[in-house]
Write an enzyme that holds these catalytic residues in place. Structure first.
Site, PDB file in Angstrom:
ATOM      1  N   GLU A   1      -9.485  -1.804   5.627  1.00  0.00           N
ATOM      2  CA  GLU A   1     -10.101  -1.503   6.910  1.00  0.00           C
ATOM      3  C   GLU A   1     -11.325  -2.404   7.132  1.00  0.00           C
ATOM      4  O   GLU A   1     -11.810  -3.042   6.188  1.00  0.00           O
ATOM      5  CB  GLU A   1     -10.526  -0.024   6.926  1.00  0.00           C
ATOM      6  CG  GLU A   1      -9.399   0.973   6.626  1.00  0.00           C
ATOM      7  CD  GLU A   1      -8.398   1.155   7.768  1.00  0.00           C
ATOM      8  OE1 GLU A   1      -8.157   0.198   8.537  1.00  0.00           O
ATOM      9  OE2 GLU A   1      -7.839   2.260   7.881  1.00  0.00           O
TER      10      GLU A   1
ATOM     11  N   ASP B   1       0.818  -1.211   0.000  1.00  0.00           N
ATOM     12  CA  ASP B   1       0.000   0.000   0.000  1.00  0.00           C
ATOM     13  C   ASP B   1       0.852   1.262   0.000  1.00  0.00           C
ATOM     14  O   ASP B   1       2.077   1.208   0.154  1.00  0.00           O
ATOM     15  CB  ASP B   1      -0.959   0.000   1.208  1.00  0.00           C
ATOM     16  CG  ASP B   1      -0.241  -0.371   2.517  1.00  0.00           C
ATOM     17  OD1 ASP B   1       0.988  -0.223   2.591  1.00  0.00           O
ATOM     18  OD2 ASP B   1      -0.925  -0.807   3.457  1.00  0.00           O
TER      19      ASP B   1
ATOM     20  N   HIS C   1      -6.915  -4.423  10.412  1.00  0.00           N
ATOM     21  CA  HIS C   1      -6.679  -4.275   8.965  1.00  0.00           C
ATOM     22  C   HIS C   1      -5.392  -4.993   8.554  1.00  0.00           C
ATOM     23  O   HIS C   1      -4.474  -5.159   9.343  1.00  0.00           O
ATOM     24  CB  HIS C   1      -6.689  -2.800   8.527  1.00  0.00           C
ATOM     25  CG  HIS C   1      -5.497  -1.983   8.918  1.00  0.00           C
ATOM     26  ND1 HIS C   1      -5.536  -0.610   9.006  1.00  0.00           N
ATOM     27  CD2 HIS C   1      -4.217  -2.320   9.233  1.00  0.00           C
ATOM     28  CE1 HIS C   1      -4.348  -0.155   9.333  1.00  0.00           C
ATOM     29  NE2 HIS C   1      -3.528  -1.159   9.490  1.00  0.00           N
TER      30      HIS C   1
HETATM   31  P1  PGA Z   1       2.624  -1.033  12.519  1.00  0.00           P
HETATM   32  O1  PGA Z   1       1.378  -1.017  11.545  1.00  0.00           O
HETATM   33  O2  PGA Z   1       3.595  -2.027  11.960  1.00  0.00           O
HETATM   34  O3  PGA Z   1       3.188   0.363  12.442  1.00  0.00           O
HETATM   35  O4  PGA Z   1       2.114  -1.407  13.866  1.00  0.00           O
HETATM   36  C1  PGA Z   1       0.841  -2.229  11.138  1.00  0.00           C
HETATM   37  C2  PGA Z   1      -0.369  -1.998  10.284  1.00  0.00           C
HETATM   38  O5  PGA Z   1      -1.072  -0.993  10.465  1.00  0.00           O
HETATM   39  O6  PGA Z   1      -0.641  -2.848   9.422  1.00  0.00           O
END
Ligand code: PGA
Length: 258
Positions: free
Chosen positions: A158, A80, A153
């Site tokens: 989401e 993404d 997510h």
């Molecule tokens: P993070 O985010 O690795 O910064 O905890 C993970 C995500 O939102 O998929």
């Protein structure tokens, strides 16, 4: 600890620390790259950003510099990117990936694919379709690395995302923007939109490794042990036949089996 043979709906590997889990994951990726090299094949990796995978990339860079691991046969597709965002922004995932991995290994820049936060809005649908086609043309993703959001997510899919979703422009949940605001000056600067591979894109990967450390225990337990629901997109991983969760002891602490 390996809970692969337990009653968990998704096999789980538990490590004492994020560092140990990251090193193990990097070694698994390196083994796959080398196995593919020995067969003269490309290795197609789906990559993730965020705080979670940074140590995996550190170890892959170390393996390249100290052990001669080559990325010449590696093709990557990132999950993404924020939208809109310029590549050069320190907050872009393009910037993140170059800073943590691509600038330090011998990957062919043409083999790097990241949804582009600079795509023109009127072309996004077409560009997203092309992204899907490029994954197919590369032979599909051999190994997809994932993190998990506090809301469940994966990528930026989401809660409410469809199982059939493909790469597309989507709206970020406020909780996601708040979680990610740590990287920005303030919440207002966090983009409201993103381009993300869809759930169907992710689930097509041949192998999936989801990493979670620390404060993700509750959502990890729901994804691994709860019902499959679109309210917890990571729960759809229960339907994949080769998905493993790599956890530290804190992230595993809400699992019944643990
Ligand atoms: P993070 O985010 O690795 O910064 O905890 C993970 C995500 O939102 O998929």
């Amino acid at each position: 600890m390996n809970l692969s043979d337990s009653f968990e709906k998704i096999p789980v590997q538990i490590f004492k620390s994020p560092s140990e889990g990251s090193i193990s994951t990097a070694h698994e990726i390196a083994a796959l790259i080398k196995e593919k090299q020995s067969r003269n094949e490309n290795c197609v990796l789906g990559l993730a950003t965020g705080s979670t995978p940074i140590k995996v990339y550190d170890e892959l860079v170390r393996l390249h510099k100290e052990d001669g691991l080559s990325f010449k046969n590696v093709i990557t597709f990132n999950l993404d990117e924020y939208y809109p965002i310029v590549k050069d922004s320190p907050n872009s995932y393009w910037y993140f990936m170059h800073k943590h991995l691509f600038n330090h290994v011998d990957i062919n820049p043409e083999n790097i694919h990241i949804p582009n936060g600079e795509w023109k809005k009127e072309n996004i649908r077409k560009r997203c379709e092309e992204y899907e086609n490029e994954i197919e043309a590369a032979g599909g993703i051999d190994l997809q690395l994932l993190g998990i959001g506090g809301n469940g997510h994966i990528g930026f899919n989401e809660p409410g995302s469809s199982l059939l979703s493909k790469t597309r422009l989507l709206v970020l949940e406020n909780s996601t923007r708040i979680a990610n605001s740590r990287d920005f000056l303030n919440l207002n600067q966090v983009p409201k939109l993103a381009v993300s591979m869809g759930l169907s894109t992710i689930l097509k990967a041949k192998k999936i490794v989801l990493l979670a450390w620390g404060n993700k225990a509750q959502i990890v337990a729901k994804a691994v042990e709860g019902n499959i629901t679109d309210q917890i997109p990571a729960s759809y991983l229960q339907q994949h036949n080769d998905c493993t969760f790599v956890l530290d002891e804190i992230a595993a602490s809400e699992l019944n089996a643990f």
